[in-house]
Write an enzyme that holds these catalytic residues in place. Structure first.
Site, PDB file in Angstrom:
ATOM      1  N   ASP A  71       0.865  -1.181   0.000  1.00 19.78           N
ATOM      2  CA  ASP A  71       0.000   0.000   0.000  1.00 19.78           C
ATOM      3  C   ASP A  71       0.911   1.244   0.000  1.00 19.78           C
ATOM      4  OD1 ASP A  71      -3.018   0.940   0.584  1.00 19.78           O
ATOM      5  OD2 ASP A  71      -1.756   2.006   2.019  1.00 19.78           O
TER       6      ASP A  71
ATOM      7  N   HIS B  66      -7.053  -6.557  -0.943  1.00 17.36           N
ATOM      8  CA  HIS B  66      -6.006  -5.556  -0.757  1.00 17.36           C
ATOM      9  C   HIS B  66      -5.016  -5.869   0.365  1.00 17.36           C
ATOM     10  CE1 HIS B  66      -4.083  -1.669  -0.831  1.00 17.36           C
ATOM     11  NE2 HIS B  66      -4.353  -1.487   0.435  1.00 17.36           N
TER      12      HIS B  66
END
Length: 331
Positions: A105, A308
């Site tokens: 991320d 994610h």
């Protein structure tokens, strides 16, 4: 729950940084794990354990603005110079010459910048979900606004009144309940955007995370949580104490980072690995298309059936890939 190694501290780049370490100190080059938003070094708990047990020296900091690490007041104290400088200072503190930097991320954006800004300190780079791109043709915030509108979360994060910080900070448990879940499996050929229960389609498609959290009710969410109750409590307790502003300030430097990177050569000249997650709605595998132009020594690896939060959703697979690549490339 996996126990973390003891928390240690380093004075680095004008702040005190909390970090965790495992594996033999003699192992080189060590692996530095850099988390994203809204996360912590704790997000790497599985990899810290697996890599350490495999005989690899592994270091995971709470980065600037997060967890046990200082949270300076000025917004510009969270620009890319500071974030990369913190990691160099951490290496200095530990008397480490070079490291392999792994980032997920937002941590991914930071680690891809390391070989551009501090080439003598970088042995290799691994992006988890976050690819390496060339410098944007225009201010990224203007680009996000153009493509997604004013409600897109990164655009909202620019709000000087800090309303998103207040929304997340007043609903800490809701935030982690909503974010830390596996995506709903989607049939082949359907769009990559993932529905989140109880939230209108426009909020989803605009990535309007503050409104999503404000309206979220876990009772109506069919998705499977990634965290055990005990693991979730670690995030909830930490962010209840620290708030979210430190991490959101990273986003408030998108324009500054873009302006200040004008003269930077964006080619990455070290061995690199790109780990992609099949069902990541925000950073889909297609985002890494064409990376080879900027990163010639690149291996790509797809984690199937993961959203994610890849290193927490598929911890064994991510750890095994990191260990395999590290041994193959660095002995």
């Amino acid at each position: 729950m996996i126990k973390m190694p003891p928390l240690q501290f380093a004075e680095t780049n004008g702040i005190r940084m909390g970090f965790y370490e495992a594996g033999p100190k003699t192992d080189t080059p060590p692996v530095v794990l850099c988390h994203g938003w809204p996360e912590l070094a704790f997000s790497w708990r599985h990899q810290i354990k697996s890599l350490g047990e495999a005989g690899i020296r592994v270091i995971a900091p709470d980065q600037r603005g997060y967890g046990a690490t200082d949270r300076p007041e000025p917004v510009e104290a969270y620009d890319m110079e500071h974030l990369t400088g913190d990691l160099v200072g951490l290496l200095d503190h530990l008397k480490i010459d070079k490291a392999i930097f792994v980032g997920h991320d937002w941590g991914g954006f930071v680690v891809w910048q390391m070989p551009l800004r501090h080439p003598s300190r970088v042995a290799g780079v691994v992006g988890v979900n976050t690819p390496h791109w060339d410098r944007a043709p225009m201010d990224p915030i203007a680009l996000f606004r153009q493509r997604f509108g004013d409600h897109m979360y990164i655009v909202q994060f620019q709000d000087p009144a800090r309303e998103p910080d207040r929304i997340f900070g007043s609903r800490v448990e809701q935030t982690f309940d909503a974010f830390m879940r596996k995506p709903v499996a989607r049939p082949p050929g359907t769009p990559e955007e993932q529905p989140i229960a109880g939230v209108g389609a426009s909020a989803r498609l605009n990535l309007a995370f503050p409104q999503m959290i404000a309206n979220y009710d876990a009772k109506h969410d069919p998705r499977t949580p990634i965290l055990s109750a005990e693991e979730k409590q670690v995030f909830v307790d930490t962010f209840t104490k620290t708030g979210f502003t430190g991490g959101i300030n990273w986003y408030r430097n998108f324009t500054r980072n873009w302006e200040r990177s004008a003269g930077l050569d964006h080619h990455v000249k070290v061995p690199s690995l790109m780990i992609m997650a099949e069902n990541d709605a925000v950073l889909p595998p297609s985002a890494a298309d064409g990376m080879e132009r900027l990163v010639p020594d690149l291996e790509k690896y797809l984690v199937k059936d993961s959203g994610h939060w890849t290193q927490q959703e598929k911890p064994d697979e991510v750890s095994a890939k990191l260990i395999e690549w590290r041994r193959k490339r660095f002995g």
